[in-house]
Design a protein around this motif. Structure first.
Motif, PDB file in Angstrom:
ATOM      1  N   LEU A  15       0.828  -1.202   0.000  1.00 34.70           N
ATOM      2  CA  LEU A  15       0.000   0.000   0.000  1.00 34.70           C
ATOM      3  C   LEU A  15       0.864   1.256   0.000  1.00 34.70           C
ATOM      4  CD1 LEU A  15      -2.812   1.292   0.170  1.00 34.70           C
ATOM      5  CD2 LEU A  15      -2.669   1.093   2.657  1.00 34.70           C
ATOM      6  N   VAL A  16       1.918   1.267   0.809  1.00 35.17           N
ATOM      7  CA  VAL A  16       2.821   2.415   0.880  1.00 35.17           C
ATOM      8  C   VAL A  16       3.485   2.655  -0.473  1.00 35.17           C
ATOM      9  CG1 VAL A  16       4.972   3.293   1.869  1.00 35.17           C
ATOM     10  CG2 VAL A  16       3.249   2.257   3.353  1.00 35.17           C
ATOM     11  N   ILE A  17       3.957   1.580  -1.083  1.00 36.10           N
ATOM     12  CA  ILE A  17       4.608   1.697  -2.395  1.00 36.10           C
ATOM     13  C   ILE A  17       3.623   2.230  -3.439  1.00 36.10           C
ATOM     14  CG2 ILE A  17       5.665   0.404  -4.284  1.00 36.10           C
ATOM     15  CD1 ILE A  17       6.880  -1.459  -2.156  1.00 36.10           C
ATOM     16  N   ALA A  18       2.387   1.735  -3.376  1.00 30.83           N
ATOM     17  CA  ALA A  18       1.366   2.171  -4.332  1.00 30.83           C
ATOM     18  C   ALA A  18       1.062   3.662  -4.166  1.00 30.83           C
ATOM     19  CB  ALA A  18       0.084   1.349  -4.150  1.00 30.83           C
ATOM     20  N   VAL A  19       0.961   4.112  -2.913  1.00 28.85           N
ATOM     21  CA  VAL A  19       0.697   5.526  -2.645  1.00 28.85           C
ATOM     22  C   VAL A  19       1.829   6.396  -3.180  1.00 28.85           C
ATOM     23  CG1 VAL A  19       0.521   7.268  -0.820  1.00 28.85           C
ATOM     24  CG2 VAL A  19      -0.815   5.162  -0.665  1.00 28.85           C
ATOM     25  N   PRO A  55       2.177  13.029   1.874  1.00 37.71           N
ATOM     26  CA  PRO A  55       3.140  12.156   1.195  1.00 37.71           C
ATOM     27  C   PRO A  55       3.818  12.823   0.005  1.00 37.71           C
ATOM     28  CG  PRO A  55       1.164  10.922   1.727  1.00 37.71           C
ATOM     29  CD  PRO A  55       0.870  12.366   2.037  1.00 37.71           C
ATOM     30  N   ALA A  56       3.086  13.686  -0.720  1.00 35.88           N
ATOM     31  CA  ALA A  56       3.680  14.383  -1.862  1.00 35.88           C
ATOM     32  C   ALA A  56       4.812  15.293  -1.403  1.00 35.88           C
ATOM     33  CB  ALA A  56       2.617  15.181  -2.604  1.00 35.88           C
ATOM     34  N   LYS A  57       4.600  15.971  -0.280  1.00 34.00           N
ATOM     35  CA  LYS A  57       5.652  16.847   0.247  1.00 34.00           C
ATOM     36  C   LYS A  57       6.824  16.012   0.767  1.00 34.00           C
ATOM     37  CE  LYS A  57       3.384  21.157   0.855  1.00 34.00           C
ATOM     38  NZ  LYS A  57       3.515  22.466   1.505  1.00 34.00           N
ATOM     39  N   TRP A  58       6.533  14.847   1.320  1.00 32.55           N
ATOM     40  CA  TRP A  58       7.596  13.957   1.793  1.00 32.55           C
ATOM     41  C   TRP A  58       8.452  13.486   0.617  1.00 32.55           C
ATOM     42  CZ3 TRP A  58       8.336   8.676   0.773  1.00 32.55           C
ATOM     43  CH2 TRP A  58       9.339   8.053   1.538  1.00 32.55           C
ATOM     44  N   ILE A  59       7.815  13.145  -0.483  1.00 32.71           N
ATOM     45  CA  ILE A  59       8.550  12.726  -1.682  1.00 32.71           C
ATOM     46  C   ILE A  59       9.472  13.857  -2.147  1.00 32.71           C
ATOM     47  CG2 ILE A  59       8.304  12.152  -4.138  1.00 32.71           C
ATOM     48  CD1 ILE A  59       5.715  10.660  -3.395  1.00 32.71           C
TER      49      ILE A  59
END
Length: 213
Positions: A15-19, A55-59
């Protein structure tokens, strides 16, 4: 049927990888759209980046990319999606400015419903925006916070909104207000707690294009 912890762990990792994957793709589409000035898959970009905003900001942090790119993408894509509806609106058009744009010596009084009422003293850029708003049939509200935006939406009931704010606040406000009326957003070019600045020419241009319809 019992599910093992090992299987749950694998599902979580998947799930984490998919997100990360779908969010990364949305970021790439958004960055490409801004760079080429051609919006592709706007609904996908908006849905994924609003849903996985953190998550987008984390990336971005992981790849040493400025986090503001997430907000910039959301703002520019939302602007593109809502531009036609914004331009076609002819009644009760509002410009909402942050109170931090006021000059430190500003003596304008703050109305409990509509915010600060500009006296057009000329010490800050708000005067120029107010004068242009008179010309293009917009009403300017200079507000201390989000609570005033909600009051304005209720009391003035605008048909369209043009908002100015820092990246994060503009992203949040546009998402909320766009559920009810077409919006356009312009980021501050100098933010902070006071004496902030915006590209006044861009604000005026957003109002001006409504007269071209």
């Amino acid at each position: 049927m019992l599910i093992s912890y090992e299987l749950l762990g694998k599902l979580f990792v998947f799930l984490v990888i998919a997100v990360i994957l779908v969010t990364g793709i949305a970021l790439l589409f958004g960055a490409y759209s801004i760079r080429k000035h051609k919006i592709i898959f706007p609904n996908y970009i908006l849905f994924m980046l609003y849903l996985f905003y953190s998550p987008a900001k984390w990336i971005c942090r992981i790849f040493s990319i400025k986090e503001e790119i997430v907000d910039e993408i959301l703002i520019e894509v939302k602007n593109a999606v809502m531009l036609d509806k914004f331009k076609r609106t002819t009644v009760r058009r509002a410009v909402i400015l942050p109170q931090c744009m006021r000059h430190p010596e500003c003596r304008a009084r703050c109305d409990p419903i509509v915010g600060y009422e500009c006296t057009r003293c000329g010490k800050c850029d708000i005067k120029r925006i107010v004068e242009a708003a008179d010309k293009y049939n917009f009403k300017v509200f200079t507000v201390p916070g989000d609570s005033f935006v909600r009051k304005i939406m209720k009391s003035y009931d605008p048909g369209a909104c043009l908002g100015v704010a820092c990246y994060v606040e503009l992203t949040e406000s546009m998402q909320a207000v766009s559920k009810f009326v077409p919006v356009q957003g312009i980021c501050l070019i100098r933010d902070g707690c006071y004496d902030t600045r915006v590209d006044v020419a861009e604000v005026i241009h957003k109002m001006e294009i409504c007269d071209d319809v």
